[in-house]
Design a protein around this motif. Structure first.
Motif, PDB file in Angstrom:
ATOM      1  N   GLN A 147      76.647  97.718  72.160  1.00 28.02           N
ATOM      2  CA  GLN A 147      77.069  97.216  73.471  1.00 28.02           C
ATOM      3  C   GLN A 147      75.909  96.571  74.220  1.00 28.02           C
ATOM      4  N   LYS A 148      74.762  97.244  74.258  1.00 34.52           N
ATOM      5  CA  LYS A 148      73.607  96.754  75.015  1.00 34.52           C
ATOM      6  C   LYS A 148      72.835  95.677  74.261  1.00 34.52           C
ATOM      7  N   GLY A 149      72.845  95.771  72.938  1.00 37.16           N
ATOM      8  CA  GLY A 149      72.094  94.835  72.112  1.00 37.16           C
ATOM      9  C   GLY A 149      70.687  95.341  71.841  1.00 37.16           C
ATOM     10  N   LEU A 150      70.151  94.965  70.701  1.00 32.54           N
ATOM     11  CA  LEU A 150      68.835  95.441  70.295  1.00 32.54           C
ATOM     12  C   LEU A 150      67.727  95.034  71.272  1.00 32.54           C
ATOM     13  N   PRO A 151      67.719  93.816  71.822  1.00 35.49           N
ATOM     14  CA  PRO A 151      66.642  93.474  72.761  1.00 35.49           C
ATOM     15  C   PRO A 151      66.587  94.415  73.978  1.00 35.49           C
ATOM     16  N   THR A 152      67.735  94.761  74.536  1.00 36.93           N
ATOM     17  CA  THR A 152      67.765  95.677  75.687  1.00 36.93           C
ATOM     18  C   THR A 152      67.327  97.073  75.280  1.00 36.93           C
ATOM     19  N   ILE A 153      67.784  97.534  74.133  1.00 38.21           N
ATOM     20  CA  ILE A 153      67.400  98.865  73.654  1.00 38.21           C
ATOM     21  C   ILE A 153      65.894  98.914  73.409  1.00 38.21           C
ATOM     22  N   MET A 154      65.326  97.823  72.926  1.00 38.35           N
ATOM     23  CA  MET A 154      63.883  97.794  72.698  1.00 38.35           C
ATOM     24  C   MET A 154      63.111  97.766  74.028  1.00 38.35           C
ATOM     25  N   GLU A 155      63.704  97.211  75.074  1.00 36.05           N
ATOM     26  CA  GLU A 155      63.085  97.317  76.403  1.00 36.05           C
ATOM     27  C   GLU A 155      63.048  98.781  76.841  1.00 36.05           C
ATOM     28  N   HIS A 156      64.141  99.492  76.580  1.00 31.50           N
ATOM     29  CA  HIS A 156      64.178 100.928  76.879  1.00 31.50           C
ATOM     30  C   HIS A 156      63.086 101.640  76.071  1.00 31.50           C
ATOM     31  N   ALA A 157      62.969 101.275  74.803  1.00 27.95           N
ATOM     32  CA  ALA A 157      61.969 101.906  73.934  1.00 27.95           C
ATOM     33  C   ALA A 157      60.569 101.673  74.487  1.00 27.95           C
TER      34      ALA A 157
END
Length: 124
Positions: free
Chosen positions: A37-47
């Motif tokens: 849903q969020k997409g890998l780029p957003t999840i990597m920002e979280h990371a």
């Protein structure tokens, strides 16, 4: 002291796959759906935020207990890739404890997490 060198990711993932503890981690439906849903780029920002605030300081608060075991794809990835605490980073990634994690080391951690997440997407 020689400059830190990142471990070879293929060799690292082979070692982690042979670990009964590390190899049991998989994204469950809820975490996988959140990632998609969020997409890998957003999840990597979280990371990046999690690594910067929870892991990168020389002596992070609650070290060894700061990474939950569920509720976010990055948390699962951190445990699967041994990037969850300073002890695991020292043991598996040769990143010494009690020193701030450098930008180069942070990039290595994020690349490791991202590669694991991509494999989870492909696997499902």
């Amino acid at each position: 002291m020689p400059a830190w060198q990142p471990p070879n990711l293929d060799a690292l993932f082979a070692r982690l796959a042979s670990s009964k503890f590390r190899s049991r981690f998989r994204l469950k439906n809820r975490e996988l759906a959140y990632l998609q849903q969020k997409g890998l780029p957003t999840i990597m920002e979280h990371a990046r935020d999690f690594i910067t605030t929870r892991i990168a300081p020389a002596d992070p608060p609650n070290d060894g207990k700061q990474t939950p075991f569920r509720n976010h794809p990055v948390f699962i990835a951190q445990h699967a890739t041994a990037t969850c605490c300073r002890s695991c980073l020292q043991k598996h990634h040769n990143i010494p404890k009690h020193t701030p994690i450098t930008p180069t080391q942070q990039t290595h951690i994020l690349n490791t997490i991202q590669q694991w997440l991509k494999k989870q997407i492909e696997f499902n």
